[in-house]
Structures are given as structure tokens and as C-alpha cells.
Write a protein that holds these residues in place. Structure first.
Motif, PDB file in Angstrom:
ATOM      1  N   ARG A 162       0.813  -1.187   0.017  1.00  0.00           N
ATOM      2  CA  ARG A 162      -0.004  -0.109   0.043  1.00  0.00           C
ATOM      3  C   ARG A 162       0.959   1.293  -0.021  1.00  0.00           C
ATOM      4  NH1 ARG A 162      -2.969  -3.389   3.461  1.00  0.00           N
ATOM      5  NH2 ARG A 162      -2.295  -2.445   5.341  1.00  0.00           N
ATOM      6  N   LEU A 163       2.032   1.520   0.694  1.00  0.00           N
ATOM      7  CA  LEU A 163       2.967   2.245   0.666  1.00  0.00           C
ATOM      8  C   LEU A 163       3.377   2.682  -0.727  1.00  0.00           C
ATOM      9  CD1 LEU A 163       4.618   4.527   2.339  1.00  0.00           C
ATOM     10  CD2 LEU A 163       6.556   2.751   2.272  1.00  0.00           C
ATOM     11  N   ALA A 165       2.070   1.685  -3.714  1.00  0.00           N
ATOM     12  CA  ALA A 165       1.026   2.004  -4.392  1.00  0.00           C
ATOM     13  C   ALA A 165       0.727   3.643  -4.249  1.00  0.00           C
ATOM     14  CB  ALA A 165      -0.209   1.246  -3.981  1.00  0.00           C
ATOM     15  N   ASP A 166       1.082   4.191  -3.069  1.00  0.00           N
ATOM     16  CA  ASP A 166       0.604   5.521  -2.863  1.00  0.00           C
ATOM     17  C   ASP A 166       1.823   6.462  -3.374  1.00  0.00           C
ATOM     18  OD1 ASP A 166      -1.947   4.597  -2.152  1.00  0.00           O
ATOM     19  OD2 ASP A 166      -1.282   4.997   0.013  1.00  0.00           O
ATOM     20  N   HIS A 167       3.016   5.939  -3.555  1.00  0.00           N
ATOM     21  CA  HIS A 167       4.165   6.594  -3.737  1.00  0.00           C
ATOM     22  C   HIS A 167       5.114   6.058  -4.821  1.00  0.00           C
ATOM     23  CE1 HIS A 167       3.126   9.004  -0.324  1.00  0.00           C
ATOM     24  NE2 HIS A 167       2.899   7.759   0.281  1.00  0.00           N
ATOM     25  N   TYR A 217       6.845  -0.911  -9.963  1.00  0.00           N
ATOM     26  CA  TYR A 217       6.064  -0.031  -9.204  1.00  0.00           C
ATOM     27  C   TYR A 217       4.945   0.440 -10.209  1.00  0.00           C
ATOM     28  CZ  TYR A 217      10.362   0.065  -6.505  1.00  0.00           C
ATOM     29  OH  TYR A 217      11.584  -0.153  -5.777  1.00  0.00           O
ATOM     30  N   ALA A 221       1.145   0.087  -8.258  1.00  0.00           N
ATOM     31  CA  ALA A 221       0.141   1.156  -8.242  1.00  0.00           C
ATOM     32  C   ALA A 221      -1.170   0.975  -8.907  1.00  0.00           C
ATOM     33  CB  ALA A 221       1.064   2.415  -9.012  1.00  0.00           C
ATOM     34  N   ARG A 224      -5.806  -2.055  -7.718  1.00  0.00           N
ATOM     35  CA  ARG A 224      -6.661  -1.326  -6.711  1.00  0.00           C
ATOM     36  C   ARG A 224      -7.814  -2.341  -6.216  1.00  0.00           C
ATOM     37  NH1 ARG A 224      -4.281   3.265  -4.096  1.00  0.00           N
ATOM     38  NH2 ARG A 224      -2.845   3.983  -5.707  1.00  0.00           N
TER      39      ARG A 224
END
Length: 298
Positions: A162-163, A165-167, A217, A221, A224
Motif C-alpha cells: 500500500r505504501l 501504491a501511494d508513492h 512499481y 500502483a 486497486r
């Protein structure tokens, strides 16, 4: 739908001396709607196949995780495997969508290309979501479905997942050596016990280099829960027999999701749990997985 096919002339399936030697042959690349997909078809050498079996991998894996099981079953079955676009030896073109909705649609089209009308399907991790989505959202039919530690029910994704995916834009810029170390640590953390260096190298290799690093990455990302929720809403509509397999010490997707999934599927399908096994049962204990698959197909 457009489909074309070619034999890969890329990297040999034999790894370097520091890694394992893959039991898979060179892939045949099939182009489905613009996506070049690495595929493998294994057949018995001296007998008519009993039935057709298709394997689906998850993230951040490839067909390699199912290689030993596929070789085992190919003694009596016709076995089909594919690396989803964005993974393994398939295209890592940044313009190619790698979200779950796209993979579900591609899997349905790939089965049609292979001419498979009711195969037995074995799926791991997000491969489970892809196989269920092709069945429930794109009307593909299966003779049976074996789901191993699958990504379907909320919540899914480790804290690291999750980290990233957000960055993803930040992680993509990591120095290559630091990225490689991070990927290897992440992959090793999926297992209950320590993976061999050969396996860690084999599973991390597709994610290294100029195309592999951003692809790693990018696929995270793109994944979802919004794309698994329509599948979960239709789980009662599954039209084939299902078996569920899970590692009791899965550090990524807790084993209690197996019974939750069992409750949502028709007929309360059987659940097989493997003690002292993490998220990577086909790699951690291939003999037990092969035995379970053999019993299922019998």
C-alpha cells in the motif's frame, strides 16, 4: 480482437549459475489486443492428455512459481501458462494497462485464442482475482477452479504494498542497487521459511534493469480493490466446482480469508490449509501442492 504469435528469442530459460535453472521451455509470445504475452504449453510426451489445465500467477511473480507443478502435471495433462503483461517475460511497455480489469479481459481472450472451452484453472494471489473476473465478468467457463492464497476479499495488500501504491513515482527513482535489495527482501518475505538464494534471484530478476524497475512499481500502483469488488459481489454466481488452498502462515493474506471466501462461494467448497507454509506454497512445498492438485484433478 487481434491475436498473433511468435517464438521468443530473448533470454534463455536457463538462469546463471547463481540462480536456479527453470524447468520451463522458451515461451511463445502471443499478441492479444496489442499486448505481447509470454505463454507456455506443456504436453505429455507419450500419451493423450487427460484434460487441460491453465495456471495463473500473481504479483510480483510469473509462471516460474508454477513451473514445477506444471511439469509434474504435464506428464498426463495439457498444461497452459502465461505471464500477465507487465510481469515475467511478457511486455513491460509502460503504455500497456496492467490493472486487474485489463488482465481479466485478456485472460478471457487468451483462453479463446488457445481454444479452451472448459479448462481446469489453478490460480494464485491476484491470479485468483483475474481468473474469477474472467469467469464472472467475461463469461468464460471452467471445469474447475483451484484458488491458492488469492487476492479477492478486502482488505488486501501488505503495508509495503500500500505504501508503494501511494508513492510509486518516488520508489521508481531509487538507485538500481537499492531497488534490487528492496525487491529481494520483499519477495523473500512472502515465504514462511527462508527461500533459497536461487529462488530469490529467479523471482526478482524480471524486476531489475531499465525496464524491470519501473514495471515493478507500475504494476503495484495499478492494483486497486475497486477492481475486485465487482467480482466479490458475484461470487455466489460461480458456475464451477471450486477448491481453496492456503498457507497457514501466509504473512500477506491471513488464512482466515480462506474460510471467508468459502462462505461466499456456492456449495461451501473444500479448503486445504498447509501448515508451516507462507504465501508461496508452489515454491515452498511443491510436493504437497502437486499432491493436492493431483487429488483435485482425479
Amino acid at each position: 480482437m487481434s491475436v498473433s504469435m511468435s517464438v521468443s528469442t530473448g533470454m534463455s530459460s536457463k538462469m546463471s549459475a547463481s540462480t536456479r535453472e527453470s524447468p520451463l521451455p522458451e515461451p511463445v509470445h502471443v499478441t492479444v489486443d496489442g499486448a505481447s504475452i509470454a505463454t507456455y504449453v506443456l504436453t505429455p510426451e507419450d500419451r493423450t492428455p487427460v484434460r487441460d489445465v491453465v495456471f495463473c500467477h500473481g504479483t510480483p511473480w510469473s509462471s516460474e512459481v508454477w513451473a514445477e507443478a506444471a511439469r509434474h502435471l504435464s506428464g498426463s495433462h495439457r498444461v497452459f501458462m502465461w505471464d500477465m503483461p507487465g510481469y515475467g517475460r511478457s511486455t513491460k511497455d509502460p503504455a500497456m494497462p496492467v490493472d486487474l480489469a485489463s488482465q481479466m479481459s485478456r485472460f478471457a481472450r487468451l483462453l479463446a485464442h488457445w481454444g479452451l472451452e472448459r479448462p481446469h484453472v489453478v490460480a494464485h494471489d491476484i491470479g485468483g482475482a483475474v481468473a474469477l473476473g474472467a469467469h464472472l465478468l467475461h463469461d468464460t467457463e471452467y471445469a474447475g477452479l483451484f484458488l491458492w492464497d488469492v487476492v479477492t476479499l478486502d482488505p488486501w495488500g501488505s503495508p509495503f504494498f500500500r505504501l508503494v501504491a501511494d508513492h510509486a513515482d518516488v520508489f521508481t527513482k531509487l538507485p538500481a542497487a537499492l531497488h534490487a535489495a528492496l525487491v529481494k527482501e520483499y519477495i523473500a518475505g512472502a515465504a514462511r521459511h527462508q527461500l533459497t538464494p536461487a529462488w530469490v534471484d529467479a523471482l526478482s530478476q524480471p524486476w531489475c534493469g531499465a525496464s524491470g524497475q519501473p514495471a515493478f512499481y507500475r504494476q503495484i500502483a495499478a492494483l486497486r480493490p475497486v477492481h475486485t469488488r465487482p467480482v466479490v459481489e458475484r461470487l455466489r454466481q460461480v458456475r464451477c466446482a471450486v477448491t481453496i488452498g492456503w498457507g497457514e502462515q501466509d504473512p500477506w493474506i491471513p488464512v482466515d480469508q480462506a474460510t471467508r471466501l468459502q462462505d461466499l462461494l456456492p456449495g461451501s467448497p473444500p479448503v486445504i490449509t498447509l501448515g508451516e507454509v507462507g504465501h508461496l506454497a508452489p515454491v515452498e512445498t511443491p510436493s504437497r501442492v502437486c499432491r493436492a492438485l493431483g487429488d483435485w484433478l482425479a
